[in-house]
Design an enzyme around this catalytic site. Structure first.
Site, PDB file in Angstrom:
ATOM      1  N   GLU A 190      98.001  10.196 -73.505  1.00 47.01           N
ATOM      2  CA  GLU A 190      99.445  10.288 -73.717  1.00 47.01           C
ATOM      3  C   GLU A 190     100.209   9.444 -72.703  1.00 47.01           C
ATOM      4  O   GLU A 190     101.165   8.764 -73.041  1.00 47.01           O
ATOM      5  CB  GLU A 190      99.914  11.755 -73.630  1.00 47.01           C
ATOM      6  CG  GLU A 190      99.540  12.586 -74.838  1.00 47.01           C
ATOM      7  CD  GLU A 190     100.169  12.075 -76.122  1.00 47.01           C
ATOM      8  OE1 GLU A 190     101.235  11.434 -76.063  1.00 47.01           O
ATOM      9  OE2 GLU A 190      99.585  12.285 -77.197  1.00 47.01           O
ATOM     10  N   CYS A 350     107.026   4.894 -91.170  1.00 44.47           N
ATOM     11  CA  CYS A 350     108.480   4.971 -90.976  1.00 44.47           C
ATOM     12  C   CYS A 350     108.840   4.137 -89.742  1.00 44.47           C
ATOM     13  O   CYS A 350     109.316   4.642 -88.737  1.00 44.47           O
ATOM     14  CB  CYS A 350     108.902   6.429 -90.799  1.00 44.47           C
ATOM     15  SG  CYS A 350     110.677   6.677 -90.971  1.00 44.47           S
ATOM     16  N   CYS A 357     108.814   3.269 -97.448  1.00 39.26           N
ATOM     17  CA  CYS A 357     109.151   4.556 -98.088  1.00 39.26           C
ATOM     18  C   CYS A 357     108.283   4.807 -99.319  1.00 39.26           C
ATOM     19  O   CYS A 357     107.949   5.954 -99.618  1.00 39.26           O
ATOM     20  CB  CYS A 357     110.627   4.592 -98.461  1.00 39.26           C
ATOM     21  SG  CYS A 357     111.706   4.495 -97.019  1.00 39.26           S
ATOM     22  N   CYS A 360     105.210   6.654 -98.307  1.00 38.91           N
ATOM     23  CA  CYS A 360     105.415   7.736 -97.336  1.00 38.91           C
ATOM     24  C   CYS A 360     105.125   9.101 -97.967  1.00 38.91           C
ATOM     25  O   CYS A 360     105.632   9.408 -99.049  1.00 38.91           O
ATOM     26  CB  CYS A 360     106.852   7.691 -96.832  1.00 38.91           C
ATOM     27  SG  CYS A 360     107.219   9.020 -95.677  1.00 38.91           S
ATOM     28  N   CYS A 366     112.969  13.356 -98.561  1.00 42.36           N
ATOM     29  CA  CYS A 366     113.596  12.593 -97.477  1.00 42.36           C
ATOM     30  C   CYS A 366     115.044  12.288 -97.865  1.00 42.36           C
ATOM     31  O   CYS A 366     115.311  11.508 -98.788  1.00 42.36           O
ATOM     32  CB  CYS A 366     112.834  11.303 -97.210  1.00 42.36           C
ATOM     33  SG  CYS A 366     113.636  10.289 -95.944  1.00 42.36           S
TER      34      CYS A 366
HETATM   35  S1  SF4 Z   1     110.707   8.194 -96.947  1.00 40.66           S
HETATM   36 FE1  SF4 Z   1     111.945   8.839 -95.194  1.00 40.66          FE
HETATM   37  S2  SF4 Z   1     110.464   9.471 -93.659  1.00 40.66           S
HETATM   38 FE2  SF4 Z   1     109.374   8.287 -95.189  1.00 40.66          FE
HETATM   39  S3  SF4 Z   1     109.351   6.166 -94.438  1.00 40.66           S
HETATM   40 FE3  SF4 Z   1     111.134   6.369 -95.748  1.00 40.66          FE
HETATM   41  S4  SF4 Z   1     112.779   6.940 -94.372  1.00 40.66           S
HETATM   42 FE4  SF4 Z   1     110.889   7.319 -93.274  1.00 40.66          FE
END
Ligand code: SF4
Length: 574
Positions: A190, A350, A357, A360, A366
């Site tokens: 970390e 992200c 997105c 994701c 989201c």
């Molecule tokens: S959907 Fe939302 S959380 Fe996912 S990459 Fe896009 S902005 Fe980020």
């Protein structure tokens, strides 16, 4: 001053969006949400604010966590306000934690849908993480991927210790390494990962844990040794934090690593984020670790606009992010993996400038992505997190003398080919404290490199280090190089000085190789090879590169002339 003030105009749209997200996921005949059975403060809330502790309604009592909460400090509540203001504040009715949460939801309405949808979002995220996380040597539980079976005893891809394939207990910690030692490895990873690409960290982590496998071996290392092993990783203060932290654990904790976020926060160099990361990964504590990646994911997920800079803990945006992260991790049976999954998502999907997105796992749910798709006022998820404009960095010019000694004796061995460089150690505690550098000093703006006084301010150091011998000296300018720190930008103006010993000095006594300046700073002569292995700052490395490039440029015309001569001879058949 907020860079995205006008974005507040999006709020009505957000409220409508939140209502539709909640509606989509709420069964038509759903009963009203049960009133919370208890309000439990979690350790992470202590980091959020001592003045306004945010509570989370939990579905099962956790008396031990309630007991760990720190009550608001009366001193902090009144702060520096006038007696009148403090009196008025004292009369104000106390706000309940639930009211604080409702306030935050009022300001950032999409938080409500995160709260309601948290279990599904968490499951989606963990499923994605299990499938696609990067292979790293400190990720060693039964959910972790690993490299293909090893061809040899050490095997793997060079990034995997052989112990990696050993078993894990029911919490996912490896069984072949004591829990305390596992926590040590997580702590090192970390600290190393802060502001550094994870791929680079892996190799350093393996070298570090091989040399100092546990906290007691690290505690007995010297500052110079840790800086040497850290060389090239940058931000050397972190190497000092690890050393100071190890000594703290040995001296104050009976050499046993603290096993919760509260205890870990007392280790030097361990802030709220690192404490939460170690506590969740190594000790299974369900506490959210909020770093820059998590701030980015949460501000976008909950469309946190207009709440100030989320990196500042006192801002509304930071409180909203904290709440979002706490709701998501709440009751997770894999808090360590959850925290790593959030960070992994921020680092690989992200991302700050080009979020994917479409790939994701949190795309459904989201609020930021939904807002962008709706084309609201040109909003883009990359507008989040909002940031305050940072103050301009201070500019400083630094005169640097790269002193090279050629010929004479070194370590009792005579030889004109000997070449060594003069280094001095920076004072402990300040910028780059304890690191070695070429003699240097800040210079005022009114001096130019051609001015006789330009390099004079580092003369005291140079004079203390054997410059009184029989040397012929030559000087040449090397040019400039810049290096930017968090708050200051240095322009190094470097000069190469060559001190050559005359041939009849060969019989003289060898000059000293290290000592202290009149001002108490340590100095030493090192060879070019030693220079590569010492803990040097990036700025010093850049200066040394100026010198090596110049030396190469000097050789190049000669080499090309020799090359042409050979080419001519070859053509003539000689
Ligand atoms: S959907 Fe939302 S959380 Fe996912 S990459 Fe896009 S902005 Fe980020």
């Amino acid at each position: 001053m907020h860079a995205l003030g006008p974005i507040r105009a999006l709020r009505p749209r957000l409220q409508r969006l939140t209502a539709s997200l909640v509606k989509r996921r709420t069964p038509i005949a759903a009963e009203p949400r049960d009133p919370p059975r208890d309000i439990a403060l979690r350790p992470s809330h202590v980091f959020l604010s001592r003045q306004i502790p945010i509570a989370v309604a939990r579905s099962r009592p956790r008396a031990h966590l309630v007991a760990m909460a720190v009550p608001p400090s009366p001193k902090r509540v009144n702060g520096n306000k006038s007696p009148k203001a403090a009196k008025a504040k004292a009369k104000a009715p106390a706000r309940s934690p639930t009211e604080d949460i409702e306030d935050l939801i009022g300001k950032h309405p999409s938080l409500a849908s995160i709260r309601d949808d948290a279990p599904r979002l968490r499951d989606e995220l963990l499923a994605w993480y299990d499938k696609s996380h990067r292979i790293l040597p400190w990720r060693r539980n039964f959910h972790s991927h690993h490299a293909p079976p090893p061809p040899g005893p050490q095997g793997g891809d060079g990034c995997e210790p052989k112990e990696y394939w050993a078993g894990c207990d029911e919490t996912g910690a490896p069984t072949n390494v004591p829990r305390d030692q596992y926590a040590y490895g997580v702590w090192v990873s970390e600290i190393m990962s802060q502001q550094t690409q994870i791929e680079r960290v892996a190799q350093y982590w393996l070298r570090w844990t091989e040399r100092w496998p546990d906290v007691s071996s690290l505690a007995s290392a010297t500052r110079e040794e840790v800086n040497e092993l850290w060389a090239g990783l940058g931000y050397y203060r972190r190497a000092g934090f690890l050393l100071d932290g190890a000594r703290h654990v040995v001296d104050n904790c009976d050499t046993i690593f603290p096993n919760d976020a509260k205890g870990l926060a007392n280790v030097p160099g361990v802030g709220p984020y690192t404490a939460a990361a170690i506590a969740s990964i190594a000790f299974d504590e369900p506490v959210a670790a909020v770093d820059g990646n998590v701030i980015r994911v949460c501000t976008r997920l909950a469309a946190v606009t207009g709440g100030g800079d989320a990196a500042k803990p006192s801002s509304d945006a930071a409180k909203a992010v904290r709440l979002c992260a706490d709701w998501l991790i709440d009751d997770s049976t894999r808090p360590g993996d959850f925290n790593q999954a959030m960070m992994e998502l921020g680092a690989t999907v992200c991302t700050p400038k080009a979020p994917a997105c479409g790939q994701c796992p949190l795309r459904v749910g989201c609020a930021g992505a939904a807002l962008e798709s709706a084309g609201s006022s040109g909003f883009k998820v990359t507008d989040l997190p909002e940031k305050e404009k940072k103050p301009e960095k201070r500019e400083e010019r630094v005169a640097v003398r790269v002193v090279e000694r050629k010929g004479g004796r070194r370590d009792g061995v005579p030889g004109p080919a000997d070449s060594s460089f003069l280094l001095v150690r920076r004072p402990e505690g300040g910028l780059l404290g304890g690191l070695w550098e070429f003699p240097s000093a800040n210079v005022p703006d009114n001096l130019e490199p051609g001015d006789p006084d330009f390099y004079a301010s580092c003369a005291d150091v140079v004079h203390s280090c054997g410059s009184s011998g029989k040397f012929s000296k030559s000087r040449v300018g090397l040019g400039e190089v810049t290096h930017t720190f968090s708050h200051v930008r240095h322009t190094y103006v470097a000069q190469h000085e060559v001190w050559e010993t005359s041939a009849d000095d060969d019989g003289d006594e060898a000059p000293p190789t290290r000592g202290d300046t009149a001002g108490g700073r340590e100095w030493r002569w090192v060879t070019a090879t030693e220079l590569q292995t010492l803990g040097l700052s990036s700025g010093v490395r850049k200066i040394y590169e100026l010198l090596t490039k110049r030396e190469q440029a000097k050789k190049a015309p000669r080499e090309s002339a020799i090359g042409k001569l050979f080419a001519k001879k070859a053509k003539r058949g000689e």
